[in-house]
Design a protein around this motif. Sequence first.
Motif: not given
Length: 69
Positions: A62-64, A66, A68-69
């Motif tokens: 999910n961070g990828r 969104l 975020w990284w």
Amino acid sequence: MSGQRRFLKVWARTVGMPIGLNDEDKPEFLPIAQTDVKKALVFRTFWILLHVVTCLLIIAGNGRVLGWW
């Protein structure tokens, strides 16, 4: 009691397994033998680690998505 035995006892009771030093050292109740408790503890530890890894992978994915990284 060695540090390793103490850790095993604390971890087992943390995840709800009724473990003692031997079959005579019973916690409140002992529905199965100590050898079976140790086997069940291994399975329960695996299950907990599987959930932790799964959650971390979901968070990373999910961070990828969104950005975020």
